[in-house]
Scaffold this motif. Structure first.
Motif, PDB file in Angstrom:
ATOM      1  N   GLU A  67       0.832  -1.196   0.000  1.00 45.23           N
ATOM      2  CA  GLU A  67       0.000   0.000   0.000  1.00 45.23           C
ATOM      3  C   GLU A  67       0.870   1.252   0.000  1.00 45.23           C
ATOM      4  O   GLU A  67       0.576   2.247  -0.656  1.00 45.23           O
ATOM      5  CB  GLU A  67      -0.902  -0.019   1.240  1.00 45.23           C
ATOM      6  CG  GLU A  67      -2.298   0.472   0.954  1.00 45.23           C
ATOM      7  CD  GLU A  67      -3.152   0.450   2.211  1.00 45.23           C
ATOM      8  OE1 GLU A  67      -3.682  -0.622   2.527  1.00 45.23           O
ATOM      9  OE2 GLU A  67      -3.277   1.509   2.859  1.00 45.23           O
ATOM     10  N   PHE A  68       1.962   1.188   0.760  1.00 43.77           N
ATOM     11  CA  PHE A  68       2.890   2.323   0.789  1.00 43.77           C
ATOM     12  C   PHE A  68       3.464   2.595  -0.600  1.00 43.77           C
ATOM     13  O   PHE A  68       3.474   3.732  -1.069  1.00 43.77           O
ATOM     14  CB  PHE A  68       4.017   2.060   1.805  1.00 43.77           C
ATOM     15  CG  PHE A  68       5.319   2.710   1.451  1.00 43.77           C
ATOM     16  CD1 PHE A  68       5.429   4.102   1.346  1.00 43.77           C
ATOM     17  CD2 PHE A  68       6.446   1.936   1.206  1.00 43.77           C
ATOM     18  CE1 PHE A  68       6.629   4.701   1.003  1.00 43.77           C
ATOM     19  CE2 PHE A  68       7.644   2.533   0.853  1.00 43.77           C
ATOM     20  CZ  PHE A  68       7.732   3.905   0.752  1.00 43.77           C
ATOM     21  N   ILE A  69       3.915   1.539  -1.263  1.00 41.45           N
ATOM     22  CA  ILE A  69       4.551   1.737  -2.572  1.00 41.45           C
ATOM     23  C   ILE A  69       3.561   2.348  -3.566  1.00 41.45           C
ATOM     24  O   ILE A  69       3.883   3.269  -4.313  1.00 41.45           O
ATOM     25  CB  ILE A  69       5.150   0.409  -3.090  1.00 41.45           C
ATOM     26  CG1 ILE A  69       6.395   0.087  -2.241  1.00 41.45           C
ATOM     27  CG2 ILE A  69       5.555   0.508  -4.554  1.00 41.45           C
ATOM     28  CD1 ILE A  69       6.850  -1.333  -2.327  1.00 41.45           C
ATOM     29  N   GLU A  70       2.349   1.870  -3.483  1.00 46.67           N
ATOM     30  CA  GLU A  70       1.339   2.422  -4.386  1.00 46.67           C
ATOM     31  C   GLU A  70       1.055   3.893  -4.050  1.00 46.67           C
ATOM     32  O   GLU A  70       1.003   4.750  -4.934  1.00 46.67           O
ATOM     33  CB  GLU A  70       0.055   1.600  -4.270  1.00 46.67           C
ATOM     34  CG  GLU A  70      -0.858   1.801  -5.464  1.00 46.67           C
ATOM     35  CD  GLU A  70      -2.170   1.049  -5.255  1.00 46.67           C
ATOM     36  OE1 GLU A  70      -2.097  -0.138  -4.868  1.00 46.67           O
ATOM     37  OE2 GLU A  70      -3.231   1.667  -5.472  1.00 46.67           O
ATOM     38  N   ALA A  71       0.917   4.169  -2.753  1.00 46.62           N
ATOM     39  CA  ALA A  71       0.644   5.551  -2.340  1.00 46.62           C
ATOM     40  C   ALA A  71       1.787   6.480  -2.744  1.00 46.62           C
ATOM     41  O   ALA A  71       1.582   7.596  -3.223  1.00 46.62           O
ATOM     42  CB  ALA A  71       0.430   5.612  -0.834  1.00 46.62           C
TER      43      ALA A  71
END
Ligand code: SF4
Lengths: 210, 462
Positions: A67-71
């Motif tokens: 989720e972090f990488i996408e955000a």
């Protein structure tokens, strides 16, 4: 020689000046920080986020690494960053996107992304140190600073952070410790608040839950 | 009137009558007040916090020798070098020796009042070394070749138009830029300087004896730059800046921030414990800390004045002082202005030359009330008066006391906030000597004329 004299001289003058002859000092032991500051019933992570929103810093709460990488990709796309410097090997690998560069790109970078040592909830502070691969120059030189960390790095106070760092580095403090709260700013011209004087104009924090 | 005192009286008068100056100071100091009121909300019990801070500083002072030696020991173990300097001259020589060793041509500096105290910039320029101030306020002051106007906000007296004109003249940028654009000009200009400099010089906010480190507080990031790029870092500090433990920062960082700039904590609080470690990425190869006495041990040896060494240079006492507001920072003609400056300067630079400053006070006590380490500033001013009278430096004092009285009474806010008792007390203090034994001290009504007038009118309207 001269130096030795100066030192002895100053210490001697202090001793004489204080004239302590058996007198006890009147200072009392000081208590815990909790008695000084107002407390609220926010969870520490919420407190951290609230503080940062007051400081103009956007905090993204992410459930996991994916989720972090996408955000992060979304933010960098919306900001149109073309080069983001990353020198933490693990992080660099995780991000793996085409805009990630190493230190060589620092003079033309749009942003830097780093990890951090701790977060301090009460004041919304990010703690970093010179022992991290990002060192001293990168995080302050970059026009934008992106910080990523885990919620378990959250502590309640400055002294807690200091204690933990001491433990972590086996009693030898890194040569520089930074407590960063908000965005570089000045009020030196007619008390007008201007952001991004010497340090980053924008700060983004990604907080990963696990 | 050729004396420092005479000059002080003349300039006080002309500044107090300068309307533009008053407008600028009113605006800036009002902003500071609003920020302070806001920042102090973080404290549940500010008074308790201040009491404890006072106690910590007391402990630091009463064992100053031990804490300084402990600092030296730890900092040396961390790989740093400590230099002791009895006076300004020794400190300057030490800096010069390092410069010569490193063949330094260019130095970047972050804000430091101690370096003002020893006149470091003038000294280095004579030695052909370029020194660049990098704090925006200090940079503005350096460009206009003036000393700082305020210990925390160096260019507080300058309007944005003045700064725009200054940048236009000195840096060749377009005229009439606004604060934001001006700040960006400074940012660009100084980026190259940080990278080119051979040495970075900083002040110190707190000397941390238990870990052998120095704490530096700032909002801009220039101190971080100054301690990141150059190969050598020199931190210069008065010996009184000691805190027994780094843990004390928990209390002192918020106190300093709230009283200095109205924040919870300042944007960048850094601790430097020495030069770059072998396994670290970057940072200076050498770090020096210069411990400066320069008269501080004299203050220490006077039990009455000792507490003035607790000062953390937050600037709050200047912000609330009606005298500072009226006469401005340069009129004092001292490195440290405002109440704390009037307290310590006679002991650092001579009672004969600076004793008159203790009369530049309306003794309203606002300084004492605001001080985060509870220094009894207005009492210390009275003690200075006594010391100065004992040394027979009372020339023209009565005249000046009247003048201060008049200025304070002309300030509507002060007049209304000070009730009859305060006025009486103030009058008594100011004219204790000159009023004479036989004249009765006038009494003052509990409410000012202005307040009474307003009350009556409102009653009539009803
Ligand atoms: S005397 Fe107190 S209020 Fe004034 S600058 Fe020092 S610490 Fe601040």
């Amino acid at each position: 020689m001269n130096q030795l004299h100066a030192k002895e001289n100053i210490i001697e003058k202090i001793k004489q000046g204080l004239n302590r002859s058996g007198k006890n000092d009147s200072s009392h032991e000081v208590g815990l920080q909790s008695i000084y500051f107002n407390v609220n019933d926010l969870e520490s992570v919420d407190q951290f986020i609230t503080e940062n929103s007051l400081l103009g810093v956007q905090v993204y709460r992410c459930k996991n690494d994916n989720e972090f990488i996408e955000a992060f990709r979304n933010v960098s796309k919306s900001k149109a960053w073309k080069s983001v410097v990353c020198v933490n090997p693990g992080l660099k690998k995780r991000l793996g996107s085409p805009i990630i560069y190493d230190r060589g790109a620092m003079y033309s970078m749009d942003a830097v992304i780093t990890e951090c040592e701790y977060f301090v909830a009460r004041t919304g502070t990010v703690v970093m140190s010179s022992a991290q691969p990002s060192g001293r120059v990168l995080p302050v030189y970059s026009p934008v600073h992106v910080i990523v960390g885990h919620e378990n790095q959250m502590v309640n106070s400055i002294s807690e952070a200091l204690e933990d760092i001491k433990r972590q580095y086996l009693k030898e403090y890194p040569s520089a410790l930074y407590f960063l709260t908000g965005v570089s700013s000045t009020g030196d011209i007619e008390k007008t608040l201007v952001k991004g004087v010497h340090g980053p104009k924008e700060v983004y924090i990604f907080l990963i839950e696990d | 009137m050729r004396t420092i005192q005479g000059k002080f009286h003349r300039e006080s008068q002309s500044k107090a009558e300068d309307l533009e100056h008053r407008r600028m100071m009113n605006h800036a100091l009002n902003q500071s007040e609003i920020a302070f009121q806001n920042g102090k909300q973080q404290f549940q019990n500010l008074d308790k916090a201040k009491e404890d801070a006072q106690s910590v500083k007391e402990k630091a002072t009463i064992h100053l020798d031990r804490y300084l030696l402990e600092f030296e020991d730890r900092f040396t173990k961390n790989g740093g070098k400590v230099i002791w300097a009895r006076d300004g001259k020794e400190a300057l020589e030490a800096v010069w020796k390092i410069c010569a060793e490193k063949k330094a041509k260019k130095i970047v500096k972050s804000k430091s009042m101690v370096t003002e105290e020893i006149h470091l910039n003038a000294f280095l320029q004579k030695k052909d070394i370029e020194v660049i101030e990098t704090d925006l306020g200090e940079y503005i002051q350096q460009l206009s070749e003036e000393p700082p106007y305020h210990i925390v906000a160096p260019s507080i007296h300058k309007s944005k138009e003045e700064v725009a004109q200054l940048f236009h003249e000195k840096l060749g940028v377009r005229p009439h830029l606004g604060p934001e654009e001006l700040t960006m000009v400074a940012r660009r200009q100084l980026r190259t300087e940080f990278q080119e400099a051979d040495i970075g010089i900083t002040g110190v906010n707190f000397l941390l004896s238990d870990i052998g480190g120095v704490a530096i507080t700032e909002n801009e990031g220039n101190a971080r730059m100054v301690t990141a790029f150059p190969n050598t870092h020199i931190a210069i500090t008065g010996i009184e800046k000691v805190l027994p433990s780094a843990k004390d920062l928990e209390l002192f960082w918020p106190l300093l921030a709230t009283h200095g700039s109205g924040q919870k904590v300042t944007v960048y609080n850094s601790i430097f414990t020495g030069p770059k470690h072998r396994n670290e990425t970057d940072g200076p190869e050498d770090m020096y800390v210069i411990l400066l006495d320069n008269g501080r041990t004299n203050i220490l040896s006077d039990p009455e004045m000792r507490e003035s060494l607790h000062c953390i240079r937050c600037g709050a006492c200047l912000n609330v002082c009606p005298v500072y507001k009226n006469i401005g920072g340069h009129t004092y003609n001292t490195v440290y202005g405002g109440p704390i400056g009037s307290v310590i300067t006679p002991h650092l630079s001579g009672m004969k030359e600076y004793g008159h400053l203790s009369h530049a006070s309306s003794l309203c006590g606002a300084c004492t009330e605001v001080c985060p380490v509870k220094i009894n500033l207005h009492e210390l001013l009275l003690k200075n008066r006594r010391k100065s009278v004992e040394q027979k430096n009372t020339f023209r004092l009565e005249k000046f006391s009247w003048y201060i009285w008049k200025r304070s009474m002309l300030s509507r806010r002060m007049l209304n906030t000070a009730n009859g008792n305060t006025k009486e007390r103030m009058f008594r203090y100011l004219f204790k000597k000159s009023w004479g034994e036989n004249r009765a001290i006038p009494t003052f009504p509990k409410k000012s004329f202005n307040e009474q007038w307003k009350e009556r009118n409102s009653k009539i309207e009803k």
